[in-house]
Design a protein around this motif. Structure first.
Motif, PDB file in Angstrom:
ATOM      1  N   PHE A   9      40.540  44.256  31.678  1.00  0.00           N
ATOM      2  CA  PHE A   9      39.695  43.737  32.739  1.00  0.00           C
ATOM      3  C   PHE A   9      40.381  42.607  33.512  1.00  0.00           C
ATOM      4  O   PHE A   9      39.757  41.926  34.277  1.00  0.00           O
ATOM      5  CB  PHE A   9      38.364  43.242  32.173  1.00  0.00           C
ATOM      6  CG  PHE A   9      37.451  44.371  31.811  1.00  0.00           C
ATOM      7  CD1 PHE A   9      36.596  44.916  32.754  1.00  0.00           C
ATOM      8  CD2 PHE A   9      37.475  44.915  30.533  1.00  0.00           C
ATOM      9  CE1 PHE A   9      35.756  45.967  32.429  1.00  0.00           C
ATOM     10  CE2 PHE A   9      36.646  45.969  30.215  1.00  0.00           C
ATOM     11  CZ  PHE A   9      35.789  46.499  31.148  1.00  0.00           C
ATOM     12  N   VAL A  10      41.679  42.430  33.294  1.00  0.00           N
ATOM     13  CA  VAL A  10      42.433  41.415  34.018  1.00  0.00           C
ATOM     14  C   VAL A  10      42.956  42.003  35.320  1.00  0.00           C
ATOM     15  O   VAL A  10      43.567  43.064  35.319  1.00  0.00           O
ATOM     16  CB  VAL A  10      43.607  40.886  33.170  1.00  0.00           C
ATOM     17  CG1 VAL A  10      44.467  39.949  34.003  1.00  0.00           C
ATOM     18  CG2 VAL A  10      43.085  40.162  31.948  1.00  0.00           C
ATOM     19  N   GLY A  11      42.680  41.340  36.429  1.00  0.00           N
ATOM     20  CA  GLY A  11      43.154  41.810  37.726  1.00  0.00           C
ATOM     21  C   GLY A  11      44.352  40.998  38.154  1.00  0.00           C
ATOM     22  O   GLY A  11      45.097  40.471  37.323  1.00  0.00           O
ATOM     23  N   TRP A  17      45.257  36.812  44.120  1.00  0.00           N
ATOM     24  CA  TRP A  17      43.901  36.989  44.661  1.00  0.00           C
ATOM     25  C   TRP A  17      43.728  36.182  45.944  1.00  0.00           C
ATOM     26  O   TRP A  17      43.153  36.649  46.921  1.00  0.00           O
ATOM     27  CB  TRP A  17      42.869  36.527  43.642  1.00  0.00           C
ATOM     28  CG  TRP A  17      42.093  37.623  42.991  1.00  0.00           C
ATOM     29  CD1 TRP A  17      42.070  37.954  41.677  1.00  0.00           C
ATOM     30  CD2 TRP A  17      41.202  38.544  43.636  1.00  0.00           C
ATOM     31  NE1 TRP A  17      41.244  39.023  41.447  1.00  0.00           N
ATOM     32  CE2 TRP A  17      40.695  39.406  42.639  1.00  0.00           C
ATOM     33  CE3 TRP A  17      40.798  38.737  44.953  1.00  0.00           C
ATOM     34  CZ2 TRP A  17      39.805  40.443  42.916  1.00  0.00           C
ATOM     35  CZ3 TRP A  17      39.904  39.761  45.231  1.00  0.00           C
ATOM     36  CH2 TRP A  17      39.419  40.602  44.225  1.00  0.00           C
ATOM     37  N   PHE A 181      45.570  46.062  41.693  1.00  0.00           N
ATOM     38  CA  PHE A 181      44.996  46.121  40.355  1.00  0.00           C
ATOM     39  C   PHE A 181      45.766  47.116  39.494  1.00  0.00           C
ATOM     40  O   PHE A 181      45.956  48.267  39.879  1.00  0.00           O
ATOM     41  CB  PHE A 181      43.531  46.546  40.432  1.00  0.00           C
ATOM     42  CG  PHE A 181      42.627  45.463  40.940  1.00  0.00           C
ATOM     43  CD1 PHE A 181      41.870  44.701  40.064  1.00  0.00           C
ATOM     44  CD2 PHE A 181      42.547  45.189  42.300  1.00  0.00           C
ATOM     45  CE1 PHE A 181      41.038  43.701  40.536  1.00  0.00           C
ATOM     46  CE2 PHE A 181      41.727  44.196  42.780  1.00  0.00           C
ATOM     47  CZ  PHE A 181      40.963  43.437  41.894  1.00  0.00           C
ATOM     48  N   GLN A 183      44.859  47.215  36.097  1.00  0.00           N
ATOM     49  CA  GLN A 183      43.913  47.544  35.036  1.00  0.00           C
ATOM     50  C   GLN A 183      42.652  48.182  35.635  1.00  0.00           C
ATOM     51  O   GLN A 183      42.093  47.668  36.603  1.00  0.00           O
ATOM     52  CB  GLN A 183      43.516  46.294  34.228  1.00  0.00           C
ATOM     53  CG  GLN A 183      44.652  45.710  33.410  1.00  0.00           C
ATOM     54  CD  GLN A 183      45.587  44.868  34.260  1.00  0.00           C
ATOM     55  OE1 GLN A 183      45.181  44.311  35.258  1.00  0.00           O
ATOM     56  NE2 GLN A 183      46.845  44.786  33.836  1.00  0.00           N
ATOM     57  N   SER A 186      38.991  45.881  35.648  1.00  0.00           N
ATOM     58  CA  SER A 186      38.771  44.881  36.697  1.00  0.00           C
ATOM     59  C   SER A 186      38.656  45.535  38.065  1.00  0.00           C
ATOM     60  O   SER A 186      37.863  45.108  38.910  1.00  0.00           O
ATOM     61  CB  SER A 186      39.914  43.862  36.698  1.00  0.00           C
ATOM     62  OG  SER A 186      41.158  44.529  36.810  1.00  0.00           O
ATOM     63  N   ARG A 187      39.438  46.575  38.273  1.00  0.00           N
ATOM     64  CA  ARG A 187      39.373  47.292  39.556  1.00  0.00           C
ATOM     65  C   ARG A 187      37.993  47.924  39.748  1.00  0.00           C
ATOM     66  O   ARG A 187      37.394  47.833  40.825  1.00  0.00           O
ATOM     67  CB  ARG A 187      40.468  48.361  39.588  1.00  0.00           C
ATOM     68  CG  ARG A 187      40.536  49.129  40.898  1.00  0.00           C
ATOM     69  CD  ARG A 187      41.575  50.220  40.810  1.00  0.00           C
ATOM     70  NE  ARG A 187      41.564  51.061  41.992  1.00  0.00           N
ATOM     71  CZ  ARG A 187      42.148  52.248  42.062  1.00  0.00           C
ATOM     72  NH1 ARG A 187      42.790  52.740  41.000  1.00  0.00           N
ATOM     73  NH2 ARG A 187      42.101  52.953  43.176  1.00  0.00           N
TER      74      ARG A 187
END
Length: 660
Positions: A9-11, A17, A181, A183, A186-187
């Motif tokens: 879940f890491v973007g 960002w 992204f 992962q 997160s995406r």
């Protein structure tokens, strides 16, 4: 295992960002600015907020950026940008796709503003099927430039993505790739969040949408969409019209109350009908909506050189059984809304403010749409233009219109024989030819069936192009306006002169017929050509058009008693016309039209350009609070019936609305 789940879940990193958001904010601000520019950079030159001077138009755009409403537009664009980029997960392809959508929106907004001086609203989606009509709005040069720009954008984006793929180890490539992204968790989270926020206005109620917009300073500008888009921005205006609420429930609405109203107006109809006959048999009632027609002689500060453009219509009004000023809900547009009022007898001002186009937002969903034509055996509408605008074709079927003649009609085709134009430079069929087709549709004296005919003209529709009538003898002397505005006004008043001459010939033709003819004639709204008039300061004046109800000799003789009893109506709402027509023909009424007659007889005229506003016979504006208790009661009963038939639980029976 926990570390693996967290990693999914890491973007992008915080810095990545911020870079992505910075790009998105820049794109969103530019999109908002260009959309606002399309509203202000217009040939119409509204006195307060439109100009073809780029510097002036940019000044209005900068003004918009000082208002809180701009934040909503930028955020909406930013959400769309994020959704697209994260969906494709390719920065330059995402930017290109977003830019293509932005270009399409900007060009479409500009084209609609340029041809109709109206922003795009949600109900316009239903008009995408009107290809023949829409092609007239397209600026081919602008379209070509847009297509070239889109192609260049897509080529550049593809080249950059190929470069990134081949130069994976470069600093530029790594920087761009880090914004994307890697992962799925997160995406997916970002996609669902952005999509949810984007679609929320489409699934929320009108009240929820309004509450949300109010947080960003939304300030609704009555029913004038162009003003709304100037103040709030075209994106806010679009969103404010997504969720339809036809009408909010009036106080005291219940089955018991509607039964009381039905009994009351059934009895009132019986009283009225004692002195009336089934007088529509063998008669023809004609309704002519004269596009954008108003008297140029009464436009403040306007002086022109040439013959009196309104001489004949002014004389006809004096001879008519009833005439005066009609108070329109529109300014430069909203034709179908005014037309709906003239057929159904419901004022637009008593519906919810979100209900802007009855033919698309009301008719398909209403329990019942009782209209004047349904009292007649034969019901036809003639329109020398495409028929799909405002959902007219489907709306007419729902309302009981039997034949609809249009230039794109399949079953009922508007004949080429009557399609002549006033010049090769104009886009629209001349009124004199539309009148000839109208006369062809009038029944013979031998036909004892009742007949309703409606003609919606197009000759004086915007845009008013320079030198549209090369042989024009008219010249604007005052006020001192730009050359573009001067030529627009000269084109408009030349068209009005042609309508004036053609209308006299029509009246002369009708007068000679042995079949009784009652003609309702009205201009639907002001044109947008009078850009020098401060509409806000002269709201009533800029919503006044002319109307008259004329009867030929056969009709006057047949309805002599009823016409002698007609009281003057110096100001009328479009919603008054069914009642006035039934009075003029001394016709029996249903309980529904009995209620409408009581409204017309007892209440001052609805000023549909502003809510809770009326105009008395002396032209003085009144508010609802100024009405007597009896008038307020009648108004409330109208609203209860209007709500029950359009959005309520349908407590009223068919006997209330149907002809016996």
């Amino acid at each position: 295992m926990k570390k693996i789940l967290i990693k999914k879940f890491v973007g992008p990193s915080f810095n990545s960002w911020m870079r992505l958001l910075s790009i998105g904010i820049i794109a969103s601000v530019l999109t908002t600015a260009f959309l606002q520019f399309t509203i202000h950079f217009q040939v119409w030159g509204r006195w307060d907020a439109q100009s073809t001077d780029i510097h002036v138009a940019l000044h209005y755009v900068f003004q918009f950026f000082t208002r809180p409403q701009v934040l909503y537009s930028v955020l909406a664009c930013l959400l769309l940008f994020i959704f697209i980029v994260v969906l494709v997960n390719r920065l330059f392809i995402g930017i290109a796709v977003y830019s293509v959508l932005a270009i399409i929106a900007i060009v479409a907004e500009y084209m609609k503003m340029n041809t109709r001086n109206e922003p795009i609203i949600f109900s316009d989606i239903s008009e995408l099927t009107a290809v023949n009509g829409l092609t007239k709005m397209i600026n081919k040069n602008l379209l070509i430039i847009s297509v070239v720009a889109i192609v260049i954008l897509l080529i550049c984006a593809t080249i950059l993505e190929i470069y990134l793929h081949r130069k994976k180890s470069s600093i530029f490539s790594e920087t761009v790739q880090n914004m994307m992204f890697k992962q799925s968790g997160s995406r997916l989270l970002v996609l669902l969040t952005s999509l949810g926020l984007l679609v929320a206005p489409f699934i929320a109620s009108a009240d929820q949408n309004r509450a949300m917009l109010n947080h960003f300073g939304y300030n609704r500008q009555n029913n004038i969409m162009v003003d709304d888009s100037m103040v709030n921005g075209p994106i806010m205006t679009f969103v404010s019209n997504i969720s339809s609420v036809i009408m909010r429930e009036p106080d005291g609405y219940s089955a018991k109350e509607m039964l009381r109203i039905q009994k009351k107006y059934t009895n009132y109809a019986d009283v009225l009908n004692k002195t009336r006959q089934d007088n529509l048999k063998g008669q023809t009632v004609i309704s002519i909506l004269s596009e954008s027609l108003t008297d140029p002689n009464e436009v403040p500060n306007l002086e022109y050189k040439g013959k009196n453009v309104y001489k004949n219509i002014s004389q006809i009004k004096k001879k008519a059984v009833l005439s005066g000023k009609m108070l329109s809900s529109g300014y430069g547009g909203g034709t179908a809304n005014i037309e709906y009022m003239t057929l159904a007898g419901f004022p637009l001002a008593t519906f919810a403010p979100e209900m802007t186009v009855p033919y698309t937002q009301l008719v398909p969903y209403a329990h019942k749409v009782p209209i004047l034509p349904n009292l007649f055996d034969q019901r036809e509408v003639l329109h020398p233009f495409a028929g799909m605008f405002y959902n007219r074709r489907d709306a007419y079927k729902d309302m009981g219109i039997q034949k609809f003649y249009t230039t794109d009609g399949l079953k009922y085709k508007y004949p080429k024989k009557f399609s002549g134009k006033l010049s090769s430079e104009t886009d629209y069929i001349a009124d004199k030819n539309a009148y000839k087709f109208l006369m062809k549709r009038v029944d013979t004296t031998e036909n004892k069936k009742s007949q309703f005919l409606q003609l919606i003209t197009m000759q004086n529709h915007m845009p008013y192009k320079a030198d549209e009538y090369p042989n024009s003898k008219y010249e604007v002397l005052e006020p001192a306006v730009s050359s573009a505005t001067k030529k627009q006004v000269e084109t408009y008043i030349t068209g009005v002169h042609e309508t004036d001459v053609a209308t006299k010939k029509l009246i002369d033709s009708i007068e000679d017929l042995k079949r009784p003819i009652t003609l309702i004639f009205y201009g639907d709204h002001w044109p947008v050509a009078f850009t020098f008039v401060n509409q806000e300061a002269q709201m009533k004046k800029s919503h006044e058009t002319d109307y008259f109800i004329y009867q030929n000799k056969a009709a006057r003789e047949k309805n002599r008693e009823s016409t002698l009893q007609l009281t003057k109506r110096p100001y009328a709402s479009p919603s008054d016309f069914p009642t006035l027509a039934l009075k003029a023909t001394n016709s029996k009424v249903t309980p529904f039209f009995a209620l409408q007659e009581k409204v017309v007889d007892e209440l001052p005229t609805f000023a549909n350009y502003a809510r809770n506003t009326f105009v008395d016979s002396h032209g003085k504006e009144l508010k609802t609070k100024n009405l007597t208790s009896s008038q307020k009661k009648t108004l409330h009963e109208l609203k209860l019936v209007q709500y029950d038939l359009s959005a309520g639980k349908h407590y009223l029976s068919n006997e209330f609305t149907d002809k016996k």
